[in-house]
Design an enzyme around this catalytic site. Structure first.
Site, PDB file in Angstrom:
ATOM      1  N   HIS A   1       0.826  -1.229   0.000  1.00 44.32           N
ATOM      2  CA  HIS A   1       0.000   0.000   0.000  1.00 44.32           C
ATOM      3  C   HIS A   1       0.854   1.272   0.000  1.00 44.32           C
ATOM      4  O   HIS A   1       0.491   2.270   0.615  1.00 44.32           O
ATOM      5  CB  HIS A   1      -0.968   0.020   1.192  1.00 44.32           C
TER       6      HIS A   1
ATOM      7  N   ASN B   1     -10.159  -3.067   2.046  1.00 41.35           N
ATOM      8  CA  ASN B   1      -9.813  -3.059   0.623  1.00 41.35           C
ATOM      9  C   ASN B   1     -11.085  -2.835  -0.191  1.00 41.35           C
ATOM     10  O   ASN B   1     -12.179  -2.780   0.367  1.00 41.35           O
ATOM     11  CB  ASN B   1      -9.206  -4.407   0.223  1.00 41.35           C
TER      12      ASN B   1
ATOM     13  N   TYR C   1       0.127  -4.065  11.855  1.00 41.61           N
ATOM     14  CA  TYR C   1      -0.083  -2.677  11.430  1.00 41.61           C
ATOM     15  C   TYR C   1       0.573  -1.659  12.363  1.00 41.61           C
ATOM     16  O   TYR C   1       1.357  -0.820  11.908  1.00 41.61           O
ATOM     17  CB  TYR C   1      -1.571  -2.405  11.175  1.00 41.61           C
TER      18      TYR C   1
END
Ligand code: NDP
Length: 477
Positions: A53, A126, A336
């Site tokens: 990303h 997504n 993350y």
């Protein structure tokens, strides 16, 4: 009158065109600190780009509740119809680097931050309701196979299809990826999905499982392959530009948030694992319920500060929203925030775009680039006798009953990786099926016949016609 240019320390600068030299021919004097600071800062302009990303675009917006879902969740964001909450949404491609083209065939990231009064809520999704994997242990291998060849530095379809031939759980997402929706026409004309199963907890402390869907109110629009290839050369920032310019024109893009709800009892009795990220919950059994509308209506002032430094994690959930046993979600709860600590530093949550709009009361202190007041004079341990912040048990989630042997369970055993990919295939029109199978055959052209056959066997198990068409397009019997 124009302001005087200064160094970063605020010292006025008398000359910004010519270095300080000994005579007109040089050399340059080391005491030209402005020159040194300028070059040194320039050398440090880049931070590590996201491994996935990396290329993104973002905007601020407002979420408005249109329907009452307080029977499912006590989250304050949903407390009454008409309630508005500020948000930031970052779109992205996945596999390409920061300079890559926006029009590549790739899933698109749909990472949303709600600045709620009970802290930030990130839905890091997504434009696809499923993913290639259901186990986080496989994620780095999968991404390596899609990225660059370690020897040549080029992308290589052999590595991609070699990996997929051994990972049939990816078939559902592969089918979406190679369908028309694999190249959306910018970011405004695609849906977003939370993808994982999360939980909602209501004010009676009852839990249900939930999936989030953001349906584009602009409709779905995809790019024909030839147009996408052309744009990759002529306007590689196509999607970001389209989003930015639409917001500047006050054509604010909107998405309708809908949820699917499953009770704990339904989940126990369901015919497949509802926490499996490679599967959707069929709409016929779990209908979409309306919740609200997300509108993007303000562009960032500075790309690096706001879009590049935006940091999202599915671990950020407010009271009334919780996690689920979804293995990929569990992996992302770690991965993350870890990526952000590496990329931005341990105090990344104090950066303006990431800072909650609600009060933060924690005992975390210090660390590199601690640029807020660092808790000031307040002492930094708990329990304490000085009246510092304390836990509040009213925010405790209901207990979750878990059982099972601790083992490395084979997720392919008794699992159906083919039906849902087949369902999607069977839903498509003749023209869509033709384009899907041509797109797949196109990327398989250069791989060995053995590898082609292995993958075609998988597509045939989704639907004989699906595999058959790919085989025919590759000239295989
Ligand atoms: P439904 O007929 O109720 O739903 C079909 C869904 O497919 C619609 O949401 C539609 O989205 C979406 N769709 C249409 N074309 C594509 C495409 N090329 N790529 C991805 N999605 C597409 O059926 P089911 O719920 O039983 O699901 C059947 C299949 O539909 C699934 O196997 C899955 O692949 C796909 N799907 C299902 C979703 C779900 O949550 N159940 C969500 C998205 C896709 P739209 O309304 O925006 O056109």
């Amino acid at each position: 009158m124009k302001k005087t240019l200064t160094t970063s320390a605020g010292i006025p600068i008398s000359e910004n065109q010519h270095s300080l030299t000994s005579g007109p021919r040089g050399p340059v004097a080391l005491q030209d600190y402005h020159l040194i600071e300028k070059l040194a800062h320039f050398n440090r302009e880049r931070i590590p780009e996201r491994v996935v990303h990396a290329k993104g675009s973002g905007a601020y917006g407002t979420f408005t509740v249109t329907h009452d879902i307080t029977r499912f969740t006590k989250a304050a964001i949903f407390s009454k119809i008409g309630k508005k909450t500020e948000a930031f949404l970052r779109f992205s491609t996945v596999a390409g680097e920061k300079g890559s083209a926006d029009t590549e065939r790739d899933p698109r990231g749909f990472a949303l931050k709600f600045y709620t009064e009970e802290g930030n809520w990130d839905i890091v999704g997504n434009n696809t309701p499923v993913f290639f994997e259901r186990d986080p242990l496989k994620f780095p291998d999968f991404i390596h196979s899609q990225k660059r060849d370690p020897q040549t530095g080029y992308k290589n379809p052999v590595r991609m299809w070699d990996y997929w031939s051994k990972a049939p759980e990816a078939l559902h997402q592969i089918t979406i990826l190679f369908s028309d929706r694999g190249i959306p026409d910018g970011y405004r004309f695609m849906n977003g999905y939370g993808s994982h199963t999360f939980s909602f907890i209501n004010d009676k402390n009852e839990r249900v499982w939930v999936k989030f869907h953001f349906k584009s109110m602009q409709g779905i629009k995809n790019l024909p392959v030839a147009k996408a290839v052309e744009l990759a050369g002529t306007d590689p920032d196509y999607a970001g530009r389209d989003l930015f310019e639409a917001i500047e024109r006050k054509e604010f893009p909107r998405w309708a948030l809908k949820v699917q709800i499953m009770t704990e009892r339904q989940a126990e009795q369901f015919r497949f694992d509802p926490f499996d990220l490679t599967k959707v919950w069929p709409h016929s059994e779990f209908p979409l319920l309306d919740v609200g509308i997300l509108e993007l209506n303000r562009n960032p002032e500075n790309y690096f500060a706001e879009v590049e430094q935006a940091a999202f994690s599915p671990s950020n959930v407010p009271p009334g929203v919780g996690f689920s046993p979804d293995k990929m979600l569990q992996g992302r709860l770690f991965a993350y925030p870890d990526a952000q600590r590496y990329r931005l530093g341990v105090n990344y949550q104090y950066l303006p775009v990431n800072r909650p709009h609600s009060e933060v009361n924690s005992y975390h202190r210090d660390g590199s680039m601690r640029f807020d007041g660092n808790g000031g004079r307040q002492d930094n341990y708990e329990p304490n006798g000085f009246g510092g912040p304390v836990q509040n048990e009213s925010f405790k989630d209901p207990a979750l009953n878990l059982s099972g042997t601790l083992d490395r369970h084979d997720s392919h055993k008794d699992n159906d990786d083919f039906t849902q990919a087949g369902n999607l295939y069977r839903m498509l029109s003749e023209e869509e099926k033709d384009r899907l199978t041509s797109n797949i055959a196109g990327t398989m052209k250069t791989i060995s016949e053995d590898l082609q056959t292995k993958n075609i066997e998988h597509f045939k198990r989704c639907d004989p016609d699906y595999g058959g068409r790919i085989a025919a397009k590759l000239g295989l019997d």
